[in-house]
Structures are given as C-alpha cells and as structure tokens.
Design a protein around this motif. Structure first.
Motif, mmCIF file in Angstrom:
data_model
loop_
_atom_site.group_PDB
_atom_site.id
_atom_site.type_symbol
_atom_site.label_atom_id
_atom_site.label_comp_id
_atom_site.label_asym_id
_atom_site.label_seq_id
_atom_site.Cartn_x
_atom_site.Cartn_y
_atom_site.Cartn_z
ATOM 1 N N ASP A 66 35.084 7.254 -25.402
ATOM 2 C CA ASP A 66 34.419 7.705 -26.583
ATOM 3 C C ASP A 66 33.714 8.905 -26.137
ATOM 4 O O ASP A 66 33.205 9.671 -27.128
ATOM 5 C CB ASP A 66 33.627 6.626 -27.485
ATOM 6 C CG ASP A 66 34.566 5.505 -27.762
ATOM 7 O OD1 ASP A 66 35.651 5.808 -28.141
ATOM 8 O OD2 ASP A 66 34.024 4.485 -28.000
ATOM 9 N N SER A 67 33.607 9.265 -24.876
ATOM 10 C CA SER A 67 32.406 10.320 -24.352
ATOM 11 C C SER A 67 33.401 11.599 -24.879
ATOM 12 O O SER A 67 34.526 11.775 -24.776
ATOM 13 C CB SER A 67 32.340 10.347 -22.856
ATOM 14 O OG SER A 67 32.014 11.486 -22.315
ATOM 15 N N ILE A 68 32.386 12.727 -25.066
ATOM 16 C CA ILE A 68 33.016 14.105 -25.332
ATOM 17 C C ILE A 68 33.618 14.400 -23.767
ATOM 18 O O ILE A 68 34.389 15.445 -23.898
ATOM 19 C CB ILE A 68 31.927 15.038 -25.707
ATOM 20 C CG1 ILE A 68 30.915 15.062 -24.772
ATOM 21 C CG2 ILE A 68 31.553 14.774 -26.981
ATOM 22 C CD1 ILE A 68 29.974 16.130 -25.042
ATOM 23 N N LYS A 69 33.241 14.001 -22.601
ATOM 24 C CA LYS A 69 34.006 14.300 -21.497
ATOM 25 C C LYS A 69 35.054 13.662 -21.297
ATOM 26 O O LYS A 69 35.472 12.655 -21.318
ATOM 27 C CB LYS A 69 32.975 13.855 -20.331
ATOM 28 C CG LYS A 69 33.265 14.348 -18.840
ATOM 29 C CD LYS A 69 32.370 13.790 -17.794
ATOM 30 C CE LYS A 69 30.945 14.449 -18.115
ATOM 31 N NZ LYS A 69 30.052 14.125 -17.173
ATOM 32 N N GLN A 103 36.016 12.205 -15.970
ATOM 33 C CA GLN A 103 35.464 11.110 -15.435
ATOM 34 C C GLN A 103 35.898 10.377 -14.176
ATOM 35 O O GLN A 103 35.276 10.008 -13.320
ATOM 36 C CB GLN A 103 35.173 10.005 -16.581
ATOM 37 C CG GLN A 103 34.630 10.416 -17.799
ATOM 38 C CD GLN A 103 34.701 9.482 -18.927
ATOM 39 O OE1 GLN A 103 34.356 8.294 -18.695
ATOM 40 N NE2 GLN A 103 35.133 9.827 -20.159
ATOM 41 N N LEU A 144 35.173 3.775 -17.314
ATOM 42 C CA LEU A 144 35.340 5.127 -17.900
ATOM 43 C C LEU A 144 34.917 4.848 -19.468
ATOM 44 O O LEU A 144 34.925 3.809 -19.951
ATOM 45 C CB LEU A 144 36.803 5.762 -17.936
ATOM 46 C CG LEU A 144 37.407 5.886 -16.462
ATOM 47 C CD1 LEU A 144 38.625 6.372 -16.543
ATOM 48 C CD2 LEU A 144 36.346 6.690 -15.635
ATOM 49 N N ASN A 145 34.297 6.025 -20.199
ATOM 50 C CA ASN A 145 33.942 5.931 -21.358
ATOM 51 C C ASN A 145 34.918 6.711 -22.430
ATOM 52 O O ASN A 145 35.087 7.919 -22.530
ATOM 53 C CB ASN A 145 32.643 6.406 -21.600
ATOM 54 C CG ASN A 145 32.167 6.372 -23.065
ATOM 55 O OD1 ASN A 145 32.747 5.966 -24.010
ATOM 56 N ND2 ASN A 145 30.875 6.795 -23.401
#
Length: 128
Positions: free
Chosen positions: A6-9, A14, A3-4
């Motif tokens: 920092d992602s906008i998602k 995710q 999982l990220n």
C-alpha cells in the motif's frame, strides 16, 4: 522487513532497500551470493519481474554484480557505497534544513557545531 504493497514506494524499490539494509547489517557480505529474483519473489510473495527490477537497480548502482551462470553477488565496496548514498540522500537535506533554521535563528556556525556535539554526547555518540 515486510514489504508494504500500500506504500507509495514501488515494491522493487522496497526490495532494493531491504537488500541494502541486509548488506549494511552484515547479513550479506562482500563477494557473497545474494538471493535470486525467484527466491525474493517467493520470500515476499511478489512477481519475479518485480524482484528482478530491484536487483537490477542495485546492479546499476554497482552495489551488486552478476556472475554469468552463478547469480548476483555483493560488490566489494557495496557497504561503503550504500553508506555514502544514504548520507547524501538522507542527511544532506536534513543538514540543509538545519542550516537554514540556524540562520533564521541567528545561530553562528560555531554555535551550531557545539549544539550538534552536545546532542551527540547526550545521545551516546562521541560528537565527532
């Protein structure tokens, strides 16, 4: 998949996507019990409520279902539902863009179909 954060998602999306990919890849099969929110939370080092939100999203889409007291399970047509969803969400916009560009370049529908079939053959597809 990692999982990220920092992602906008959002993380719950995710998680839902990761579970969908596990189903598509055959790692989770129809009517098979899936990870609990606590297992997902531990696996990805996230809050259990975030994992639950991802699971609930899939339940709302009828990709997973709850068995009272037993947990969540993969729905019978989950793979088919996910494929249909991905086709509509991912391929639909790409196809619309392709059609628009073909019109701008005065490429006929027949020519466009031939171009797609040729590209599919060159990439190892069967062109159908």
């Amino acid at each position: 998949m990692i999982l990220n954060p920092d992602s906008i998602k959002p993380l719950y999306l995710q998680i839902a996507e990761w579970l969908e990919n596990e189903i598509l890849n055959g790692n989770l099969k129809e009517d098979e019990r899936i990870y609990s929110q606590y297992q997902l939370a531990e696996m990805f080092n996230i809050n259990p409520a975030t994992a639950a939100k991802g699971l609930n999203l899939l339940a709302e889409e009828n990709i997973v279902y709850k068995k009272r007291g037993l947990g969540m399970f993969v729905a019978l047509d989950a793979r088919k539902s996910i494929l249909s969803k991905h086709r509509n969400l991912k391929l639909g916009p790409m196809i619309q863009e392709l059609i628009g560009e073909a019109k701008r370049l005065a490429v006929s529908e027949d020519e466009l179909i031939l171009l797609i079939q040729r590209a599919a053959k060159e990439s190892g597809g069967d062109g159908k």
